[in-house]
Design an enzyme around this catalytic site. Structure first.
Site, mmCIF file in Angstrom:
data_model
loop_
_atom_site.group_PDB
_atom_site.id
_atom_site.type_symbol
_atom_site.label_atom_id
_atom_site.label_comp_id
_atom_site.label_asym_id
_atom_site.label_seq_id
_atom_site.Cartn_x
_atom_site.Cartn_y
_atom_site.Cartn_z
ATOM 1 N N TYR A 31 3.716 39.226 2.747
ATOM 2 C CA TYR A 31 4.876 38.559 2.904
ATOM 3 C C TYR A 31 5.750 38.736 1.689
ATOM 4 C CZ TYR A 31 7.137 34.010 3.475
ATOM 5 O OH TYR A 31 8.272 32.905 3.465
ATOM 6 N N GLU B 166 -1.424 7.924 14.381
ATOM 7 C CA GLU B 166 -0.996 9.127 13.370
ATOM 8 C C GLU B 166 -1.447 8.509 12.017
ATOM 9 O OE1 GLU B 166 3.243 9.297 13.713
ATOM 10 O OE2 GLU B 166 3.290 9.618 15.536
ATOM 11 N N LYS C 71 -0.702 8.064 7.981
ATOM 12 C CA LYS C 71 0.711 7.573 7.287
ATOM 13 C C LYS C 71 0.761 8.554 5.939
ATOM 14 C CE LYS C 71 3.703 3.876 6.006
ATOM 15 N NZ LYS C 71 3.969 4.313 4.889
ATOM 16 N N ASP D 299 1.824 10.016 2.770
ATOM 17 C CA ASP D 299 2.419 9.337 1.235
ATOM 18 C C ASP D 299 3.290 10.304 0.647
ATOM 19 O OD1 ASP D 299 2.873 7.380 -0.372
ATOM 20 O OD2 ASP D 299 0.865 7.109 -1.199
ATOM 21 N N ARG E 215 16.246 9.230 3.327
ATOM 22 C CA ARG E 215 16.364 8.027 4.073
ATOM 23 C C ARG E 215 17.292 7.012 3.537
ATOM 24 N NH1 ARG E 215 14.014 2.961 4.025
ATOM 25 N NH2 ARG E 215 14.043 2.074 5.920
ATOM 26 N N GLU F 126 7.742 13.657 6.993
ATOM 27 C CA GLU F 126 7.639 13.296 5.610
ATOM 28 C C GLU F 126 7.523 14.578 4.841
ATOM 29 O OE1 GLU F 126 7.449 10.077 5.322
ATOM 30 O OE2 GLU F 126 6.259 9.504 3.489
ATOM 31 N N TYR G 39 7.343 13.624 12.395
ATOM 32 C CA TYR G 39 6.869 12.536 13.142
ATOM 33 C C TYR G 39 7.649 11.631 13.979
ATOM 34 C CZ TYR G 39 8.162 9.875 9.049
ATOM 35 O OH TYR G 39 8.867 9.247 7.847
ATOM 36 N N LYS H 294 2.162 3.924 17.060
ATOM 37 C CA LYS H 294 3.395 3.913 18.014
ATOM 38 C C LYS H 294 3.086 3.750 19.454
ATOM 39 C CE LYS H 294 5.453 6.752 14.461
ATOM 40 N NZ LYS H 294 5.755 8.209 14.153
ATOM 41 N N LYS I 217 -2.051 -0.463 6.918
ATOM 42 C CA LYS I 217 -2.326 0.343 5.505
ATOM 43 C C LYS I 217 -3.737 0.124 5.056
ATOM 44 C CE LYS I 217 0.988 1.055 3.041
ATOM 45 N NZ LYS I 217 2.302 0.517 2.691
ATOM 46 N N CYS J 93 -20.122 1.378 -35.050
ATOM 47 C CA CYS J 93 -20.866 1.327 -33.664
ATOM 48 C C CYS J 93 -20.684 -0.342 -33.455
ATOM 49 C CB CYS J 93 -22.075 2.223 -33.584
ATOM 50 S SG CYS J 93 -22.793 1.890 -32.018
ATOM 51 N N CYS K 99 -25.179 -0.577 -33.289
ATOM 52 C CA CYS K 99 -25.974 -0.501 -34.048
ATOM 53 C C CYS K 99 -25.219 -0.454 -35.678
ATOM 54 C CB CYS K 99 -26.889 0.886 -34.130
ATOM 55 S SG CYS K 99 -25.950 2.560 -34.432
ATOM 56 N N CYS L 96 -20.973 7.834 -32.459
ATOM 57 C CA CYS L 96 -21.723 6.830 -33.395
ATOM 58 C C CYS L 96 -22.823 7.835 -33.984
ATOM 59 C CB CYS L 96 -22.563 5.851 -32.605
ATOM 60 S SG CYS L 96 -23.885 5.083 -33.292
ATOM 61 N N CYS M 183 -29.712 4.126 -32.919
ATOM 62 C CA CYS M 183 -28.838 3.378 -32.058
ATOM 63 C C CYS M 183 -29.362 2.723 -30.785
ATOM 64 C CB CYS M 183 -27.637 4.418 -31.890
ATOM 65 S SG CYS M 183 -26.157 3.313 -30.754
HETATM 66 O O1 D41 Z 1 3.757 9.170 7.880
HETATM 67 C C1 D41 Z 1 4.669 8.494 7.671
HETATM 68 N N1 D41 Z 1 4.838 8.181 6.439
HETATM 69 C C2 D41 Z 1 5.241 8.013 8.922
HETATM 70 C C3 D41 Z 1 6.467 7.519 8.509
HETATM 71 C C4 D41 Z 1 4.914 8.145 10.089
HETATM 72 N N2 D41 Z 1 3.861 8.930 10.619
HETATM 73 N N3 D41 Z 1 5.563 7.853 11.176
HETATM 74 C C5 D41 Z 1 6.799 6.936 11.032
HETATM 75 N N4 D41 Z 1 7.450 6.416 12.069
HETATM 76 C C6 D41 Z 1 8.670 5.758 11.844
HETATM 77 C C7 D41 Z 1 9.399 5.135 12.794
HETATM 78 C C8 D41 Z 1 8.197 4.589 14.004
HETATM 79 C C9 D41 Z 1 10.279 3.964 12.447
HETATM 80 C C10 D41 Z 1 10.092 6.230 13.617
HETATM 81 C C11 D41 Z 1 7.250 6.664 9.551
HETATM 82 C C12 D41 Z 1 8.481 6.003 9.554
HETATM 83 N N5 D41 Z 1 9.017 5.526 10.614
HETATM 84 C C13 D41 Z 1 9.205 5.531 8.230
HETATM 85 N N6 D41 Z 1 8.720 6.174 7.035
HETATM 86 C C14 D41 Z 1 9.374 5.512 6.069
HETATM 87 C C15 D41 Z 1 10.111 4.765 6.672
HETATM 88 C C16 D41 Z 1 9.905 4.603 7.955
#
Ligand code: D41
Length: 787
Positions: free
Chosen positions: A41, A118, A120, A122, A141, A178, A230, A295, A319, A413, A416, A431, A437
């Site tokens: 590469y 899906e 989420k 971070d 954003r 993300e 996403y 969703k 969450k 200590c 002891c 110690c 001890c």
């Molecule tokens: O993985 C994520 N952080 C994630 C964030 C995700 N898998 N889907 C997302 N889908 C949305 C919508 C449904 C509003 C399009 C999101 C976010 N929003 C999101 N992340 C931060 C603000 C909104």
């Protein structure tokens, strides 16, 4: 196309190289399938750079060479999102998810709606804009309406396509996703930063956010960032498919990374099932996630449902319980470990972290407290990830009360009262009480009984604490004095102390059965291998592999327990620090006494043997001299001394003229004589010479008699379940007798040990007419060998 089918026309070759490089990016980031090695590469990249440099007319903005561009002159420009970037509502419980799904059921009339489910991720949400298939702009954003133009930084992320694949994409396409930092990249980045004294990243999410906020894209390019798409952003509605999941498939075809963890699920049950499955994988995923997102899959229904404020009614984030929480430090205590190491522990106001009540968190060491400046009364952030011990991450200095005082390491200590000491250049305070001890006693017994050490069934840390606290044991040897009556009595007193009153008659019977089992388990542990036993002693720096080396090379406890450190250093992977630690352990009369007690009480090391035949090659006079760490005595000078033909006992008394005539420079001679003039060194030398003489003799006789181990050269395969020991244990015993334990049966296999329910390996052995042993035969044989 093949990389070697080069085109002579520069324009064609440049196009060819771009395609090859983009293809490699796509295979790697979207298909998870590295097509070409990194060096290849890099080579393609360099060729393209050279080509674009000599033919500037070929350079294009969407070329992979342009991933690192110039920095924006004055910060990031503002970008108004063509479509508002929505936010997600959060659900923290299954009940809240239930309400979300119920609302959708009611509004759509569909009893079991289909969801795209899906992880989420971070990281940091961003929007990418493509015009005619070419990446033109990327933005953070921001507040959802306007973000910052971080296009130059996003270009450096190889997972983000600069040109789309295929041809069926809309003329204007916005994709949301993300940017995140994979854990491996985060760890590697921090390891490097630490080694170079640079600034470490607090966590992968901060790493991703901070990296995108760099003004210089060359810096962003050094950060290990990745991307998952996403959601759609601005695009003509008629160009969208009917469902979100179909859109995700299109995104993948166009070259965007879409996580393979994205699925579809039906109704509440499907969503919750997904939540639990992803939750179970959370700790092993290569990136951080903080929940899952549901969703509604049908895009027409999504439009029908619309929004409340900025959050869609058709999506929700479920969450995971937070891994970080804030709480208050009530006290800072010192915990004393098995080797005396003093670890500061923060006692905390109880707080739920990731589903568990946390009241203690480690502060690691005094230096860490100094760095964080933690004080009693402070509000702190504690983190608990997976099974690791909770730790204090950060102090919220802005919330510090007025009357706090700076924390100081105690001088003594807490258990002891012996002095706490810290060796030069070490972070750890210890110690100095050692065997007196009680904390160290307790921890060393817990280690001794643990599974990987003596493996005493049922004798866990709680029980050992009670035994120590109530005065029944204070050393490992005491365990072998305990009777059934002792355990029963100990239990009675512990119950009394805790205010738990057992039902008399029945409890009495249960207690005595329990005590019998324990005494039996302790009895059973008396037969141990030397290697396990050495590990069980809990000598600092002696882990399982060092214990194995010691056992294999020296063969008996008797030799090891008197071995001076310079000779320990002769063994592979044993350095000065480890060797000194072993020597110091055995130099303590309390430890020697404990060994004698253990042997008197019937501990038998079942596999003691001669010194290793390999030892002979390590016992040269020069090698011996080098291990003593005498100033100026380099390996070359040691060779010159050895070449005088004197054995170590004679060398110490050699007059200086002879040393000079052996070719040693004056400063080496002076250093040698000065070293020997020190009484402690002279004693060490004598001890070492004695051990060297003994070992040399032993090694000579082993090499001479050439008594090979009984199973030397034999290959054995173990299969099925054994009732008296595990396959690993049986394998270790056979290995100790010289056998090689293989995983599969072939003509070269000498015999197969077949336990219960043996399968294909047994069939194969029968087919090849390989000798087969059942468990009884194995036990018979091992007993015959004294193993
Ligand atoms: O993985 C994520 N952080 C994630 C964030 C995700 N898998 N889907 C997302 N889908 C949305 C919508 C449904 C509003 C399009 C999101 C976010 N929003 C999101 N992340 C931060 C603000 C909104």
């Amino acid at each position: 196309m093949n990389a070697s089918e080069t085109s002579a026309d520069p324009a064609q070759r440049a196009a060819q190289l771009r395609t090859l490089i983009e293809e490699a990016n796509y295979r790697y980031h979207v298909l998870d399938d590295a097509a070409i090695p990194d060096v290849e590469y890099d080579r393609l990249m360099r060729e393209l750079e050279a080509l674009e440099a000599t033919h500037p007319e070929l350079a294009r903005l969407d070329s992979p060479t342009r991933r690192v561009g110039a920095r924006p002159a004055e910060g990031f420009a503002e970008v108004r999102h063509a479509q508002r970037m929505l936010s997600l509502a959060n659900a923290f419980s299954e009940a809240e998810v239930g309400e979300f799904v119920q609302r959708i059921v009611e509004r759509t009339g569909n009893a079991e709606p289909r969801f795209s489910v899906e992880p989420k991720f971070d990281g940091l949400a961003i929007s990418l804009r493509y015009e005619n298939g070419v990446f033109v702009q990327g933005a953070t954003r921001g507040d959802g309406e306007t973000g910052e133009d971080v296009s130059a930084n996003l270009r450096t992320i190889r997972a983000i396509p600069l040109r789309l694949r295929g041809a069926d994409w809309p003329a204007v396409l916005e994709v949301r996703g993300e940017v995140y930092m994979p854990r491996a990249g985060f760890d590697a980045y921090n390891a490097k930063a630490r080694a170079e004294g640079g600034k470490v990243l607090a966590n992968p999410r901060n790493g991703a956010a901070g990296s995108l906020r760099q003004l210089d894209p060359a810096i962003t390019a050094t950060r290990p960032l990745a991307f998952y798409a996403y959601a759609p952003g601005d695009m003509v509605e008629s160009e969208l498919p009917a469902t979100h999941s179909a859109f995700m498939t299109r995104l993948r075809d166009w070259g965007f990374p879409v996580s393979h963890l994205v699925e579809t699920a039906r109704g509440l049950d499907g969503c919750l099932d997904y939540f639990r499955r992803i939750g179970a994988q959370r700790d092993t995923l290569p990136f951080d996630i903080d929940g899952v997102v549901y969703k509604l899959d049908d895009l027409a229904l999504q439009r029908e449902l619309g929004f409340v404020g900025r959050t869609p009614r058709w999506a929700i984030a479920h969450k995971f319980p937070a891994q970080e929480q804030t709480t208050r430090v009530l006290a800072i205590d010192i915990n004393i470990g098995r080797t005396g190491a003093a670890t500061p522990i923060a006692r905390l106001e109880a707080v739920q972290v990731a589903g568990v009540v946390v009241t203690n968190a480690t502060l690691h060491n005094a230096d860490q407290i100094e760095r964080l400046d933690v004080r009693v009364g402070d509000s702190v952030i504690v983190r608990r990830a997976g099974d690791v011990i909770p730790e204090v991450m950060r102090v919220m200095h802005e919330l510090r009360p007025a009357d706090t005082v700076k924390w100081q390491m105690p001088t003594h200590c807490p258990i002891c009262r012996s002095e706490l000491v810290r060796e030069e250049k070490q972070v750890v305070w210890r110690c100095s009480g050692e065997l007196i001890c009680p904390a160290q006693q307790k921890e060393s017994i817990i280690h001794f009984a643990s599974r990987r050490a003596m493996d005493i069934d049922g004798l866990g840390s709680r029980l050992i604490e009670d035994l120590c606290d109530l005065g029944f044991v204070s050393s490992i040897a005491d365990l072998y004095r305990l009777s059934v009556a002792d355990f029963v009595e100990m239990k009675r007193r512990a119950d009394e102390r805790d205010g738990t009153t057992p039902e008399t008659v029945k409890a009495g019977k249960v207690a005595s059965k329990w005590a019998e089992n324990l005494v039996e388990a302790i009895e059973h542990s008396k037969r141990a291998t030397l290697e396990r036993f050495l590990f069980a002693l809990g000598i600092e720096h002696v882990g399982e592999s060092t214990a194995k080396v010691l056992a294999q090379w020296f063969g008996t406890l008797e030799r090891i327990r008197h071995m001076p450190w310079p000779l320990l250093k002769l063994l592979p992977d044993i350095g000065g620090e480890v060797a000194r630690s072993i020597d110091q352990f055995f130099a303590q009369s309390g430890n020697q006494q404990a060994l004698d007690d253990l042997l008197v009480r019937g501990v038998v090391l079942s596999d003691e043997h001669d010194v290793s035949a390999k030892l002979k090659s390590r016992l040269g006079v020069d090698e011996f001299l080098v291990q003593l760490e005498i100033p100026k005595l380099t390996p070359r000078r040691a060779e010159q001394l050895a070449a005088t033909g004197n054995l170590p006992d004679a060398l110490a008394g050699l007059p200086s003229q002879q040393l000079v005539s052996a070719g040693l420079p004056a400063d080496t001679v002076a250093a040698w004589l000065a070293w020997h003039a020190d009484a402690a060194n002279a004693t060490l030398y004598q001890r070492s010479v004695r051990a060297w003489n003994e070992l040399s003799e032993l090694a000579q006789s082993v090499a001479g008699s050439a008594t090979a181990l009984p199973l030397e050269g034999k290959t054995v395969v173990l299969t099925g379940t054994l009732s008296s020991m595990s396959r690993d244990q049986a394998g270790a015993k056979l290995e100790a007798l010289g056998a090689k334990v293989a995983g599969s049966v072939s003509k070269k296999t000498d015999f197969v040990v077949a336990g219960e329910a043996a399968g294909s390996k047994l069939d194969k052995a029968q087919a090849l007419a390989v000798e087969i042993w059942d468990e009884a035969k194995l036990l018979d044989y091992l007993a015959g060998q004294g193993a």
